[in-house]
Write a protein that holds these residues in place. Sequence first.
Motif, PDB file in Angstrom:
ATOM      1  N   ALA A   9      37.043  24.577  49.074  1.00  0.00           N
ATOM      2  CA  ALA A   9      36.545  24.724  47.698  1.00  0.00           C
ATOM      3  C   ALA A   9      35.996  26.133  47.485  1.00  0.00           C
ATOM      4  O   ALA A   9      36.248  26.752  46.441  1.00  0.00           O
ATOM      5  CB  ALA A   9      35.465  23.678  47.411  1.00  0.00           C
ATOM      6  N   TRP A  10      35.256  26.637  48.471  1.00  0.00           N
ATOM      7  CA  TRP A  10      34.726  27.997  48.346  1.00  0.00           C
ATOM      8  C   TRP A  10      35.854  29.010  48.353  1.00  0.00           C
ATOM      9  O   TRP A  10      35.848  29.966  47.581  1.00  0.00           O
ATOM     10  CB  TRP A  10      33.713  28.295  49.451  1.00  0.00           C
ATOM     11  N   PHE A  11      36.837  28.807  49.211  1.00  0.00           N
ATOM     12  CA  PHE A  11      37.995  29.702  49.267  1.00  0.00           C
ATOM     13  C   PHE A  11      38.671  29.763  47.901  1.00  0.00           C
ATOM     14  O   PHE A  11      38.984  30.840  47.398  1.00  0.00           O
ATOM     15  CB  PHE A  11      38.991  29.220  50.328  1.00  0.00           C
ATOM     16  N   GLY A  15      38.870  33.130  45.483  1.00  0.00           N
ATOM     17  CA  GLY A  15      40.193  33.628  45.114  1.00  0.00           C
ATOM     18  C   GLY A  15      41.049  33.799  46.346  1.00  0.00           C
ATOM     19  O   GLY A  15      40.578  33.701  47.479  1.00  0.00           O
ATOM     20  N   THR A  16      42.281  34.071  46.128  1.00  0.00           N
ATOM     21  CA  THR A  16      43.206  34.170  47.254  1.00  0.00           C
ATOM     22  C   THR A  16      43.112  35.529  47.925  1.00  0.00           C
ATOM     23  O   THR A  16      42.499  36.456  47.406  1.00  0.00           O
ATOM     24  CB  THR A  16      44.649  33.938  46.765  1.00  0.00           C
TER      25      THR A  16
END
Length: 183
Positions: A9-11, A15-16
């Motif tokens: 969720a944090w990732f 953002g990518t």
Amino acid sequence: MPTWFCSRAWFSYVGTFDEGGQGVPEDLLFFYEHLRKGGGVVRVDQSLLLYRYHLHAATHSILEATIWTHRVHFLEERALPRWATFTIWNAGKQGRRLYRSLTAANRRKVAAFCDVDENKIQKGFYCHEDSEERPKPRVPILHFREAQPPFVICVKLDLTEGAFEDNLQSLHLQEGQDFLLFS
């Protein structure tokens, strides 16, 4: 090499990875964005992961100069605005390189260099010969005990059989407030 973990969720929130291609330090850029968005860091002083080295690893395509530029930019963006002045701990190659890499405004914030090398201290100052300013900037070089925090430390850890770490600890400083490691 530090390893870090975060929830999916944090990732997704951060953002990518920047998939800009070969030579882009996408993990470093992601980490900086993580910090910009309020992410934290918890240090664990034990090995949690073993990396495999191979000649074709993408990490070899990333130039040291690229990483240096991103690191200096992040330092100037996140840390240096909090300080009216600061001292660069290392009057040698890495400290001078950091000084020359800073913007003119941040170079003016450098109150001094500090070191333990008597030859550098006896010289008394570092002159930025490549500067277009007149007169050329001259930054004092002090013994670390005479220098004032905050410090940006350009000394690699674990290279002096504990002498540097003992010197730093003797000042009773708080990392993140009184000093940052930039090595």
